[in-house]
Design an enzyme around this catalytic site. Structure first.
Site, PDB file in Angstrom:
ATOM      1  N   LEU A 154      62.729  21.925 -19.370  1.00 42.37           N
ATOM      2  CA  LEU A 154      62.368  22.309 -20.559  1.00 42.37           C
ATOM      3  C   LEU A 154      63.684  22.658 -21.596  1.00 42.37           C
ATOM      4  O   LEU A 154      64.097  23.778 -22.151  1.00 42.37           O
ATOM      5  CB  LEU A 154      61.370  23.548 -20.605  1.00 42.37           C
ATOM      6  CG  LEU A 154      60.731  24.147 -21.776  1.00 42.37           C
ATOM      7  CD1 LEU A 154      59.592  23.082 -22.014  1.00 42.37           C
ATOM      8  CD2 LEU A 154      60.416  25.486 -21.829  1.00 42.37           C
ATOM      9  N   GLY A 155      64.163  21.337 -21.727  1.00 45.09           N
ATOM     10  CA  GLY A 155      65.547  21.683 -22.545  1.00 45.09           C
ATOM     11  C   GLY A 155      65.015  21.013 -24.052  1.00 45.09           C
ATOM     12  O   GLY A 155      63.903  21.281 -24.439  1.00 45.09           O
ATOM     13  N   ARG A 156      66.202  20.451 -24.594  1.00 41.47           N
ATOM     14  CA  ARG A 156      65.855  19.912 -26.039  1.00 41.47           C
ATOM     15  C   ARG A 156      64.528  19.048 -26.067  1.00 41.47           C
ATOM     16  O   ARG A 156      63.611  19.209 -26.972  1.00 41.47           O
ATOM     17  CB  ARG A 156      66.956  19.237 -26.559  1.00 41.47           C
ATOM     18  CG  ARG A 156      68.181  20.120 -26.853  1.00 41.47           C
ATOM     19  CD  ARG A 156      69.456  19.235 -27.227  1.00 41.47           C
ATOM     20  NE  ARG A 156      69.830  18.545 -26.108  1.00 41.47           N
ATOM     21  CZ  ARG A 156      71.032  18.683 -25.447  1.00 41.47           C
ATOM     22  NH1 ARG A 156      72.006  19.563 -26.200  1.00 41.47           N
ATOM     23  NH2 ARG A 156      71.264  18.196 -24.490  1.00 41.47           N
ATOM     24  N   ILE A 157      64.652  17.900 -25.320  1.00 42.45           N
ATOM     25  CA  ILE A 157      63.494  17.107 -25.384  1.00 42.45           C
ATOM     26  C   ILE A 157      62.012  17.870 -24.657  1.00 42.45           C
ATOM     27  O   ILE A 157      60.928  17.596 -25.441  1.00 42.45           O
ATOM     28  CB  ILE A 157      63.678  15.876 -24.567  1.00 42.45           C
ATOM     29  CG1 ILE A 157      64.994  15.083 -25.343  1.00 42.45           C
ATOM     30  CG2 ILE A 157      62.550  14.824 -24.514  1.00 42.45           C
ATOM     31  CD1 ILE A 157      65.657  14.062 -24.445  1.00 42.45           C
ATOM     32  N   ARG A 177      66.013  25.599 -13.580  1.00 37.68           N
ATOM     33  CA  ARG A 177      66.960  26.541 -12.900  1.00 37.68           C
ATOM     34  C   ARG A 177      66.652  28.049 -13.384  1.00 37.68           C
ATOM     35  O   ARG A 177      66.963  29.038 -12.792  1.00 37.68           O
ATOM     36  CB  ARG A 177      68.396  26.354 -12.769  1.00 37.68           C
ATOM     37  CG  ARG A 177      68.527  24.762 -11.924  1.00 37.68           C
ATOM     38  CD  ARG A 177      69.687  24.198 -12.275  1.00 37.68           C
ATOM     39  NE  ARG A 177      70.107  23.911 -13.501  1.00 37.68           N
ATOM     40  CZ  ARG A 177      71.133  23.340 -14.021  1.00 37.68           C
ATOM     41  NH1 ARG A 177      72.012  22.977 -13.161  1.00 37.68           N
ATOM     42  NH2 ARG A 177      71.169  23.187 -15.093  1.00 37.68           N
ATOM     43  N   ARG A 234      65.286  10.805 -15.765  1.00 31.68           N
ATOM     44  CA  ARG A 234      66.081   9.808 -14.844  1.00 31.68           C
ATOM     45  C   ARG A 234      65.193   9.521 -13.779  1.00 31.68           C
ATOM     46  O   ARG A 234      64.711  10.127 -12.985  1.00 31.68           O
ATOM     47  CB  ARG A 234      67.319  10.354 -14.427  1.00 31.68           C
ATOM     48  CG  ARG A 234      68.513  10.233 -15.802  1.00 31.68           C
ATOM     49  CD  ARG A 234      68.812   8.908 -16.213  1.00 31.68           C
ATOM     50  NE  ARG A 234      69.918   8.748 -17.325  1.00 31.68           N
ATOM     51  CZ  ARG A 234      69.457   8.842 -18.508  1.00 31.68           C
ATOM     52  NH1 ARG A 234      68.022   8.615 -18.813  1.00 31.68           N
ATOM     53  NH2 ARG A 234      70.561   8.594 -19.266  1.00 31.68           N
ATOM     54  N   ASP A 258      59.184   5.588 -17.710  1.00 31.77           N
ATOM     55  CA  ASP A 258      60.179   5.137 -18.593  1.00 31.77           C
ATOM     56  C   ASP A 258      61.448   4.563 -17.848  1.00 31.77           C
ATOM     57  O   ASP A 258      62.178   3.954 -18.302  1.00 31.77           O
ATOM     58  CB  ASP A 258      60.073   5.986 -19.824  1.00 31.77           C
ATOM     59  CG  ASP A 258      60.960   5.299 -20.489  1.00 31.77           C
ATOM     60  OD1 ASP A 258      60.763   3.975 -20.975  1.00 31.77           O
ATOM     61  OD2 ASP A 258      62.087   5.612 -21.304  1.00 31.77           O
ATOM     62  N   GLU A 263      67.389   0.574 -12.330  1.00 32.41           N
ATOM     63  CA  GLU A 263      67.130  -0.260 -13.308  1.00 32.41           C
ATOM     64  C   GLU A 263      68.085  -1.403 -13.263  1.00 32.41           C
ATOM     65  O   GLU A 263      69.191  -1.077 -13.127  1.00 32.41           O
ATOM     66  CB  GLU A 263      67.276   0.634 -14.303  1.00 32.41           C
ATOM     67  CG  GLU A 263      66.139   1.694 -14.668  1.00 32.41           C
ATOM     68  CD  GLU A 263      66.324   2.681 -15.792  1.00 32.41           C
ATOM     69  OE1 GLU A 263      67.112   2.411 -16.693  1.00 32.41           O
ATOM     70  OE2 GLU A 263      65.647   3.656 -15.808  1.00 32.41           O
ATOM     71  N   HIS A 281      62.657   1.618 -20.034  1.00 34.11           N
ATOM     72  CA  HIS A 281      63.281   2.707 -20.471  1.00 34.11           C
ATOM     73  C   HIS A 281      63.556   2.628 -22.055  1.00 34.11           C
ATOM     74  O   HIS A 281      64.724   2.102 -22.447  1.00 34.11           O
ATOM     75  CB  HIS A 281      64.845   2.516 -19.856  1.00 34.11           C
ATOM     76  CG  HIS A 281      65.877   3.805 -19.926  1.00 34.11           C
ATOM     77  ND1 HIS A 281      66.652   4.088 -18.725  1.00 34.11           N
ATOM     78  CD2 HIS A 281      65.785   4.740 -20.817  1.00 34.11           C
ATOM     79  CE1 HIS A 281      67.188   5.165 -19.116  1.00 34.11           C
ATOM     80  NE2 HIS A 281      66.879   5.614 -20.481  1.00 34.11           N
TER      81      HIS A 281
HETATM   82  P1  NDP Z   1      68.795  19.292 -22.037  1.00 29.73           P
HETATM   83  O1  NDP Z   1      70.229  19.431 -21.256  1.00 29.73           O
HETATM   84  O2  NDP Z   1      68.743  20.203 -23.287  1.00 29.73           O
HETATM   85  O3  NDP Z   1      67.789  19.696 -21.169  1.00 29.73           O
HETATM   86  C1  NDP Z   1      67.695  19.443 -19.729  1.00 29.73           C
HETATM   87  C2  NDP Z   1      66.812  20.407 -19.034  1.00 29.73           C
HETATM   88  O4  NDP Z   1      66.871  19.972 -17.474  1.00 29.73           O
HETATM   89  C3  NDP Z   1      67.298  21.892 -19.034  1.00 29.73           C
HETATM   90  O5  NDP Z   1      65.996  22.500 -19.628  1.00 29.73           O
HETATM   91  C4  NDP Z   1      67.744  22.303 -17.885  1.00 29.73           C
HETATM   92  O6  NDP Z   1      67.247  23.726 -17.548  1.00 29.73           O
HETATM   93  C5  NDP Z   1      67.000  21.262 -16.767  1.00 29.73           C
HETATM   94  N1  NDP Z   1      67.501  21.210 -15.483  1.00 29.73           N
HETATM   95  C6  NDP Z   1      68.863  20.674 -15.404  1.00 29.73           C
HETATM   96  N2  NDP Z   1      69.409  20.757 -14.150  1.00 29.73           N
HETATM   97  C7  NDP Z   1      68.315  21.052 -13.410  1.00 29.73           C
HETATM   98  C8  NDP Z   1      67.996  21.056 -12.168  1.00 29.73           C
HETATM   99  N3  NDP Z   1      68.769  20.830 -11.181  1.00 29.73           N
HETATM  100  N4  NDP Z   1      66.885  21.447 -11.805  1.00 29.73           N
HETATM  101  C9  NDP Z   1      65.713  21.986 -12.858  1.00 29.73           C
HETATM  102  N5  NDP Z   1      66.178  21.722 -14.056  1.00 29.73           N
HETATM  103  C10 NDP Z   1      67.043  21.301 -14.374  1.00 29.73           C
HETATM  104  O7  NDP Z   1      68.692  17.839 -21.967  1.00 29.73           O
HETATM  105  P2  NDP Z   1      67.603  16.993 -23.262  1.00 29.73           P
HETATM  106  O8  NDP Z   1      66.383  17.429 -23.329  1.00 29.73           O
HETATM  107  O9  NDP Z   1      68.441  16.431 -24.445  1.00 29.73           O
HETATM  108  O10 NDP Z   1      67.674  15.712 -22.220  1.00 29.73           O
HETATM  109  C11 NDP Z   1      67.275  15.576 -20.940  1.00 29.73           C
HETATM  110  C12 NDP Z   1      67.128  14.275 -20.364  1.00 29.73           C
HETATM  111  O11 NDP Z   1      66.309  13.330 -20.633  1.00 29.73           O
HETATM  112  C13 NDP Z   1      68.683  13.551 -20.252  1.00 29.73           C
HETATM  113  O12 NDP Z   1      69.511  14.071 -19.453  1.00 29.73           O
HETATM  114  C14 NDP Z   1      68.382  12.254 -19.993  1.00 29.73           C
HETATM  115  O13 NDP Z   1      68.349  12.081 -18.662  1.00 29.73           O
HETATM  116  C15 NDP Z   1      66.935  11.948 -20.232  1.00 29.73           C
HETATM  117  N6  NDP Z   1      66.522  11.049 -21.420  1.00 29.73           N
HETATM  118  C16 NDP Z   1      65.808  10.037 -21.383  1.00 29.73           C
HETATM  119  C17 NDP Z   1      65.764   9.065 -22.412  1.00 29.73           C
HETATM  120  C18 NDP Z   1      64.794   7.884 -21.964  1.00 29.73           C
HETATM  121  O14 NDP Z   1      64.976   6.996 -22.868  1.00 29.73           O
HETATM  122  N7  NDP Z   1      63.854   7.859 -21.246  1.00 29.73           N
HETATM  123  C19 NDP Z   1      66.291   9.166 -23.639  1.00 29.73           C
HETATM  124  C20 NDP Z   1      67.085  10.657 -23.849  1.00 29.73           C
HETATM  125  C21 NDP Z   1      67.160  11.494 -22.604  1.00 29.73           C
HETATM  126  P3  NDP Z   1      68.067  24.544 -16.482  1.00 29.73           P
HETATM  127  O15 NDP Z   1      69.421  24.648 -17.035  1.00 29.73           O
HETATM  128  O16 NDP Z   1      67.327  26.196 -16.607  1.00 29.73           O
HETATM  129  O17 NDP Z   1      67.827  24.149 -15.217  1.00 29.73           O
END
Ligand code: NDP
Length: 320
Positions: A154-157, A177, A234, A258, A263, A281
């Site tokens: 639950l990050g930006r996206i 986490r 990913r 996606d 890939e 993708h």
């Molecule tokens: P953010 O860094 O804002 O969010 C990532 C989230 O993942 C955080 O909430 C983090 O929460 C969680 N996270 C990270 N590591 C772990 C872990 N080991 N276990 C559980 N949760 C984890 O990134 P965005 O939202 O901007 O982007 C997320 C991902 O989306 C990118 O890294 C990219 O891989 C993918 N993406 C795919 C695209 C596509 O075309 N399909 C396009 C753009 C992005 P916490 O720290 O609390 O664990």
């Protein structure tokens, strides 16, 4: 004053190539017949790398450029760059967050609906002339109605996806986490427990070692035979072979993907499954959003050389 030297290992979008070429001395490595010789010829001069993930920018690669100061990555996910190594060696790594968030969230909702309501399959049915010959497409077993959604990452996206799902009336939970104090959604510190309580799992977690195969058999079994997996994060986060087995054995209803482990290779078993929705993708892949991402790749490098600091350094970067 000579322009700083920037190396581009693989061809990036024209906007990035042209704007970097105008403002810097750009070395287009993909054009070199002998790439090793081309690297050796500029190794001492290169201060920046612009990368679109065509080649791994790992410690071995970066260490060949003793004056390297910044690696500007196209995309918010930067798992093809060893940012931890860069951080330890005083090299900035930047990515392209925020500018793609809404586009990826929109795509995710589209993929979610396509998967849950089998929309790709229904369109294939119509185009094959089967509606006219055989009558209505069978009612879909799945629906978004009265279904709970769990978000991994639950990050930006993830938040932009959750925001859209609120408008759909879907109950939302999340796993990461860390518990976040400023969101109204239920937090699970255990992914399998969340999967047990929801019907649909949306993964938007980054790649890399800490998330490798986080979604595997135990998660599929917890989601259950009506469960749906959506992966826009990913490919490496999902154990693809375990997913194929769960779908084949009907321990999981369907998946909308996606992103894939290798890939652009997509396993033939997934290709053969009518119900599964497969996208190449394209989460952020509109001209509008890709231009914003490309400009940010350029702006990070420009800002670093003009002001000493890039705009969007990643967490592992040594921010001074
Ligand atoms: P953010 O860094 O804002 O969010 C990532 C989230 O993942 C955080 O909430 C983090 O929460 C969680 N996270 C990270 N590591 C772990 C872990 N080991 N276990 C559980 N949760 C984890 O990134 P965005 O939202 O901007 O982007 C997320 C991902 O989306 C990118 O890294 C990219 O891989 C993918 N993406 C795919 C695209 C596509 O075309 N399909 C396009 C753009 C992005 P916490 O720290 O609390 O664990």
């Amino acid at each position: 004053m000579s322009k700083p030297h920037i190396l581009m290992p693989g061809r990036m979008m024209d906007l990035v190539v042209q704007r970097l070429d105008d403002a810097f001395t750009l070395h287009k490595l993909w054009e070199a017949e002998d790439q090793e010789a081309a690297i050796a010829a500029v190794a001492d001069k290169v201060e920046g790398i612009a990368t679109g993930g065509h080649r791994r920018v790992d410690g071995d690669f970066m260490s060949r450029f003793p004056n390297l100061k910044i690696v500007s990555n196209f995309g918010v996910g930067y798992d093809t760059v060893d940012a931890a190594w860069a951080g330890k060696h005083g090299i900035y790594v930047t990515n392209t967050p925020d500018v793609l968030t809404d586009e990826v969230a929109d795509t995710t909702l589209g993929l979610l609906l396509m998967t849950v309501r089998q929309l790709s399959e229904t369109e294939r049915y119509l185009r094959a002339g089967r509606w006219e010959k055989e009558g209505a497409f069978p009612l879909t077993q799945n629906t978004l109605r009265e279904r709970k959604v769990g978000i991994l990452g639950l990050g930006r996206i993830g938040k932009a996806i959750a925001h859209r799902l609120e408008a759909f009336g879907s109950p939302i939970a999340y796993h990461g986490r860390n518990k976040q104090s400023d969101v109204p959604y239920r937090y699970y510190d255990n992914l399998v427990e969340m999967a047990r309580d929801v019907d649909i799992l949306i993964s938007v977690a980054p790649g890399g070692a800490s998330t490798h195969h986080l979604i595997s058999t135990d998660v599929f079994n917890a989601l259950g035979p009506q469960g749906v997996l959506i992966n826009v994060g990913r490919g490496s986060v999902v154990d693809e072979q375990a997913l194929i087995a769960a779908l084949k054995e009907e321990r999981l209803f369907s998946a909308g993907l996606d992103v894939f482990e290798h890939e652009p290779k997509v396993p033939a078993e997934l290709m053969a499954m009518e119900r599964v929705v497969l996208l190449p993708h394209v989460g952020s892949a509109s001209i509008h959003t890709r231009n914003l991402m490309g400009q940010l790749v350029v702006d990070n490098i420009t800002s670093f050389f003009e002001k000493g600091k890039p705009l969007t350094p990643v967490a592992e970067t040594p921010v001074s």
